[in-house]
Structure formats: C-alpha cells, structure tokens
Write a protein that holds these residues in place. Structure first.
Motif, PDB file in Angstrom:
ATOM      1  N   LEU A 120       1.032  -1.196  -0.026  1.00 32.34           N
ATOM      2  CA  LEU A 120      -0.028  -0.048  -0.139  1.00 32.34           C
ATOM      3  C   LEU A 120       0.621   1.079   0.050  1.00 32.34           C
ATOM      4  O   LEU A 120       1.623   1.336   0.785  1.00 32.34           O
ATOM      5  CB  LEU A 120      -0.803  -0.041   1.242  1.00 32.34           C
ATOM      6  CG  LEU A 120      -1.817  -1.398   1.526  1.00 32.34           C
ATOM      7  CD1 LEU A 120      -2.351  -1.221   2.728  1.00 32.34           C
ATOM      8  CD2 LEU A 120      -2.773  -1.361   0.424  1.00 32.34           C
ATOM      9  N   GLU A 121       0.576   2.216  -1.024  1.00 29.79           N
ATOM     10  CA  GLU A 121       1.438   3.415  -0.935  1.00 29.79           C
ATOM     11  C   GLU A 121       0.323   4.550  -0.356  1.00 29.79           C
ATOM     12  O   GLU A 121      -0.769   4.749  -1.017  1.00 29.79           O
ATOM     13  CB  GLU A 121       1.661   3.778  -2.402  1.00 29.79           C
ATOM     14  CG  GLU A 121       2.569   4.956  -2.524  1.00 29.79           C
ATOM     15  CD  GLU A 121       3.365   5.153  -3.760  1.00 29.79           C
ATOM     16  OE1 GLU A 121       2.638   4.641  -4.690  1.00 29.79           O
ATOM     17  OE2 GLU A 121       4.140   5.981  -3.853  1.00 29.79           O
ATOM     18  N   PRO A 122       0.544   5.193   0.594  1.00 24.19           N
ATOM     19  CA  PRO A 122      -0.461   6.038   1.283  1.00 24.19           C
ATOM     20  C   PRO A 122      -0.548   7.386   0.234  1.00 24.19           C
ATOM     21  O   PRO A 122       0.289   7.637  -0.680  1.00 24.19           O
ATOM     22  CB  PRO A 122       0.544   6.719   2.628  1.00 24.19           C
ATOM     23  CG  PRO A 122       1.880   6.518   2.118  1.00 24.19           C
ATOM     24  CD  PRO A 122       2.081   5.264   1.249  1.00 24.19           C
ATOM     25  N   GLU A 123      -1.661   8.040   0.241  1.00 25.38           N
ATOM     26  CA  GLU A 123      -2.102   9.058  -0.475  1.00 25.38           C
ATOM     27  C   GLU A 123      -1.454  10.410  -0.044  1.00 25.38           C
ATOM     28  O   GLU A 123      -1.317  11.400  -0.718  1.00 25.38           O
ATOM     29  CB  GLU A 123      -3.475   9.348  -0.333  1.00 25.38           C
ATOM     30  CG  GLU A 123      -4.375   8.256  -1.082  1.00 25.38           C
ATOM     31  CD  GLU A 123      -5.859   8.320  -1.310  1.00 25.38           C
ATOM     32  OE1 GLU A 123      -6.306   9.288  -0.274  1.00 25.38           O
ATOM     33  OE2 GLU A 123      -6.617   8.008  -2.006  1.00 25.38           O
ATOM     34  N   TYR A 124      -1.172  10.526   1.304  1.00 22.92           N
ATOM     35  CA  TYR A 124      -0.659  11.862   1.793  1.00 22.92           C
ATOM     36  C   TYR A 124       0.919  11.822   2.060  1.00 22.92           C
ATOM     37  O   TYR A 124       1.269  12.876   2.617  1.00 22.92           O
ATOM     38  CB  TYR A 124      -1.487  12.348   2.959  1.00 22.92           C
ATOM     39  CG  TYR A 124      -2.869  12.366   2.425  1.00 22.92           C
ATOM     40  CD1 TYR A 124      -3.479  13.311   1.976  1.00 22.92           C
ATOM     41  CD2 TYR A 124      -3.762  11.137   2.947  1.00 22.92           C
ATOM     42  CE1 TYR A 124      -4.703  13.332   1.435  1.00 22.92           C
ATOM     43  CE2 TYR A 124      -5.235  11.424   2.450  1.00 22.92           C
ATOM     44  CZ  TYR A 124      -5.836  12.383   2.027  1.00 22.92           C
ATOM     45  OH  TYR A 124      -6.922  12.573   1.446  1.00 22.92           O
ATOM     46  N   GLY A 125       1.660  10.834   1.784  1.00 25.55           N
ATOM     47  CA  GLY A 125       3.059  10.770   1.923  1.00 25.55           C
ATOM     48  C   GLY A 125       3.333  10.295   3.498  1.00 25.55           C
ATOM     49  O   GLY A 125       4.259  10.815   4.200  1.00 25.55           O
ATOM     50  N   VAL A 126       2.274   9.930   4.098  1.00 23.24           N
ATOM     51  CA  VAL A 126       2.407   9.517   5.697  1.00 23.24           C
ATOM     52  C   VAL A 126       1.784   8.082   5.802  1.00 23.24           C
ATOM     53  O   VAL A 126       0.938   7.731   5.353  1.00 23.24           O
ATOM     54  CB  VAL A 126       1.775  10.470   6.432  1.00 23.24           C
ATOM     55  CG1 VAL A 126       1.896   9.985   8.036  1.00 23.24           C
ATOM     56  CG2 VAL A 126       2.249  11.973   6.472  1.00 23.24           C
ATOM     57  N   ALA A 127       2.577   7.134   6.416  1.00 20.79           N
ATOM     58  CA  ALA A 127       2.120   5.859   6.775  1.00 20.79           C
ATOM     59  C   ALA A 127       2.619   5.379   8.205  1.00 20.79           C
ATOM     60  O   ALA A 127       3.789   5.813   8.533  1.00 20.79           O
ATOM     61  CB  ALA A 127       2.596   4.835   5.700  1.00 20.79           C
ATOM     62  N   ALA A 128       1.990   4.618   8.728  1.00 19.67           N
ATOM     63  CA  ALA A 128       2.409   4.000  10.139  1.00 19.67           C
ATOM     64  C   ALA A 128       1.843   2.530  10.114  1.00 19.67           C
ATOM     65  O   ALA A 128       0.858   2.314   9.643  1.00 19.67           O
ATOM     66  CB  ALA A 128       1.766   4.925  10.979  1.00 19.67           C
ATOM     67  N   VAL A 129       2.685   1.861  11.050  1.00 17.35           N
ATOM     68  CA  VAL A 129       2.222   0.543  11.707  1.00 17.35           C
ATOM     69  C   VAL A 129       2.725   0.550  13.007  1.00 17.35           C
ATOM     70  O   VAL A 129       3.400   1.055  13.526  1.00 17.35           O
ATOM     71  CB  VAL A 129       2.902  -0.405  10.772  1.00 17.35           C
ATOM     72  CG1 VAL A 129       2.606  -0.440   9.230  1.00 17.35           C
ATOM     73  CG2 VAL A 129       4.417  -0.694  10.857  1.00 17.35           C
ATOM     74  N   GLY A 130       2.102  -0.481  13.594  1.00 11.40           N
ATOM     75  CA  GLY A 130       2.239  -0.915  14.883  1.00 11.40           C
ATOM     76  C   GLY A 130       0.986  -0.483  15.829  1.00 11.40           C
ATOM     77  O   GLY A 130       0.020   0.173  15.447  1.00 11.40           O
ATOM     78  N   SER A 131       1.199  -0.876  17.243  1.00 16.31           N
ATOM     79  CA  SER A 131       0.214  -0.519  18.061  1.00 16.31           C
ATOM     80  C   SER A 131      -0.166   1.056  18.100  1.00 16.31           C
ATOM     81  O   SER A 131      -1.105   1.259  18.434  1.00 16.31           O
ATOM     82  CB  SER A 131       0.543  -1.046  19.503  1.00 16.31           C
ATOM     83  OG  SER A 131       1.808  -0.640  20.236  1.00 16.31           O
ATOM     84  N   GLY A 132       0.959   1.769  18.201  1.00 19.11           N
ATOM     85  CA  GLY A 132       0.587   3.305  18.209  1.00 19.11           C
ATOM     86  C   GLY A 132       0.440   3.989  16.721  1.00 19.11           C
ATOM     87  O   GLY A 132       0.634   5.129  16.746  1.00 19.11           O
ATOM     88  N   GLY A 133       0.470   3.246  15.939  1.00 18.62           N
ATOM     89  CA  GLY A 133       0.594   3.528  14.450  1.00 18.62           C
ATOM     90  C   GLY A 133      -0.567   4.406  14.100  1.00 18.62           C
ATOM     91  O   GLY A 133      -0.093   5.575  13.555  1.00 18.62           O
ATOM     92  N   ASN A 134      -1.899   4.209  14.578  1.00 17.99           N
ATOM     93  CA  ASN A 134      -2.789   5.096  14.213  1.00 17.99           C
ATOM     94  C   ASN A 134      -2.735   6.521  15.040  1.00 17.99           C
ATOM     95  O   ASN A 134      -3.082   7.599  14.262  1.00 17.99           O
ATOM     96  CB  ASN A 134      -4.124   4.285  14.472  1.00 17.99           C
ATOM     97  CG  ASN A 134      -4.572   3.408  13.649  1.00 17.99           C
ATOM     98  OD1 ASN A 134      -4.106   3.357  12.470  1.00 17.99           O
ATOM     99  ND2 ASN A 134      -5.372   2.498  14.089  1.00 17.99           N
ATOM    100  N   TYR A 135      -2.009   6.403  16.084  1.00 15.82           N
ATOM    101  CA  TYR A 135      -2.129   8.029  16.622  1.00 15.82           C
ATOM    102  C   TYR A 135      -0.817   8.580  16.257  1.00 15.82           C
ATOM    103  O   TYR A 135      -0.955   9.944  15.861  1.00 15.82           O
ATOM    104  CB  TYR A 135      -1.648   7.492  18.150  1.00 15.82           C
ATOM    105  CG  TYR A 135      -2.438   6.688  19.106  1.00 15.82           C
ATOM    106  CD1 TYR A 135      -3.916   6.938  19.018  1.00 15.82           C
ATOM    107  CD2 TYR A 135      -1.958   5.439  19.605  1.00 15.82           C
ATOM    108  CE1 TYR A 135      -4.775   6.037  19.961  1.00 15.82           C
ATOM    109  CE2 TYR A 135      -2.942   4.534  20.322  1.00 15.82           C
ATOM    110  CZ  TYR A 135      -4.093   4.851  20.457  1.00 15.82           C
ATOM    111  OH  TYR A 135      -4.910   4.096  20.992  1.00 15.82           O
ATOM    112  N   ALA A 136       0.301   7.787  15.692  1.00 15.16           N
ATOM    113  CA  ALA A 136       1.243   8.642  14.850  1.00 15.16           C
ATOM    114  C   ALA A 136       0.814   9.204  13.567  1.00 15.16           C
ATOM    115  O   ALA A 136       1.263  10.147  13.267  1.00 15.16           O
ATOM    116  CB  ALA A 136       2.448   7.690  15.033  1.00 15.16           C
ATOM    117  N   LEU A 137       0.259   8.137  12.893  1.00 15.21           N
ATOM    118  CA  LEU A 137      -0.542   8.648  11.574  1.00 15.21           C
ATOM    119  C   LEU A 137      -1.275   9.886  11.812  1.00 15.21           C
ATOM    120  O   LEU A 137      -1.224  10.855  10.994  1.00 15.21           O
ATOM    121  CB  LEU A 137      -1.099   7.408  10.973  1.00 15.21           C
ATOM    122  CG  LEU A 137      -1.632   7.763   9.830  1.00 15.21           C
ATOM    123  CD1 LEU A 137      -0.755   7.726   8.614  1.00 15.21           C
ATOM    124  CD2 LEU A 137      -2.828   6.627   9.173  1.00 15.21           C
ATOM    125  N   ALA A 138      -2.168   9.953  12.710  1.00 16.05           N
ATOM    126  CA  ALA A 138      -3.272  10.868  12.837  1.00 16.05           C
ATOM    127  C   ALA A 138      -2.230  12.354  13.108  1.00 16.05           C
ATOM    128  O   ALA A 138      -2.545  13.277  12.541  1.00 16.05           O
ATOM    129  CB  ALA A 138      -4.166  10.851  13.877  1.00 16.05           C
TER     130      ALA A 138
END
Length: 188
Positions: free
Chosen positions: A130-148
């Motif tokens: 998967l290539e992100p649309e906005y130039g930001v991607a994250a994985v892991g348990s805190g990934g959604n927090y870091a992504l947002a």
C-alpha cells in the motif's frame, strides 16, 4: 486453563507493540521507530532498533511484529532490491507475493514500512503493498496515533519531515502504552 493463558501458549509469549512512522515532505523521507519491546504488561527492552537502511543507504525499512520474522523479511527484501535495483515498488510487490504464497513465509508475523526518496509502502503478509495518499504511513500498536498526528502536522505547520516524525511519535508515546520515546530515525 484460562483463555488468556491458552491464547498466550498457542500464539507465543505475547510480545507486543511498537510504532513505526514514515513521513515524506519537501523531498525528504523519514522513517521513525520507537524502541520499546513488551511482553504482556512488562517492558523487556526500551532501546530496540526497528528501523534500518538498505540498498546502500537508498532505502529505509521499519518493522512491527515479531523481530526474527521481520529480520527474515528484511533479508528477503534486500535480495529483491539487489534483483531489482532502484525499483522499490517491484521489489515490494515481489516480496509480498512470496510472503503470501510461500508456506514458510506465510507464517511470519510482522509488517514492514519501506521507503525511498520518492515512495513509501506498507507491506503485509496478506499480499498488501500500500502506498499512502498523503506521504505518511504508520504501523504498529501506536501507528494510528502517530499517523493522525503526522497528518495533522503535515499541512498545518512549517515543520520538516523529521520534526513532524519526532512530534507525531511523541504524541503516540503519550497515548499508547506499547510505544516509548526512545526513537531511531533514518532520513533520505
């Protein structure tokens, strides 16, 4: 036997969490990873290095999941990058295809964030590249927090890619108990 004990026995020791974040802004690409390794409620290591440079410094990779599994995948990715120099997308797709179809690789439990100067990819064991649309991607348990946090900072501040990654990872560490502030950051 309790459900928790049964689950822990059948799925491994309960290694938990990490946060890996990739940010691309103004021609710079950064991957940041925290250093915490947890087993259940216990922090067993606070300074693990989950971000690597590959392909002679042209590619960055960060991983979440089982460490030995991730290292196996990174070794396979390095071989694909040697086979397809300067073709990160093709190397990632080939790795995902092997990961999905090979009986041994199918059992590996990890996720990769891979980037070069132009692209960021999330590679998973179910065949996703998967290539992100906005130039930001994250994985892991805190990934959604870091992504947002990174998405909010990307267009609304004058911070560069590394500063955005550092700030977003700090926010994730404040929220996710499986993420700490001991960062490894690599930049292209």
């Amino acid at each position: 036997m309790s459900t928790a004990m049964s689950e822990q026995t059948t799925t491994g020791p309960g290694w938990h969490g990490t946060t890996i974040l990739a940010v691309r802004k103004d021609g710079r690409t950064v991957i940041a990873g925290d250093g915490q390794v947890s087993m259940g409620p216990t922090i067993v290591k606070g300074a693990a290095r989950k971000v690597r440079t590959l392909a002679g410094g042209k590619v960055l990779a960060g991983f979440a999941g089982a460490t030995a599994d991730a290292f196996t995948l990174i070794e396979r990715l390095e071989a694909k990058l040697e086979q397809y120099p300067d073709q990160l997308a093709r190397a990632c797709v080939d790795l995902a295809k092997d990961w999905r179809t090979d009986r041994y690789l199918r059992r590996l439990e990890a996720m990769l964030l891979v980037a070069d100067k132009a692209s960021i990819f999330t590679v998973t064991g179910v065949g996703d590249v998967l290539e992100p649309e906005y130039g930001v991607a994250a994985v892991g348990s805190g990934g959604n927090y870091a992504l947002a946090a990174a998405r909010a900072l990307l267009d609304n501040t004058d911070l560069d890619a590394e500063a955005i990654a550092r700030r977003a990872m700090a926010i994730a560490a404040d929220i996710d108990v499986y993420t700490n502030g001991n960062l490894t950051i690599e930049t292209l």
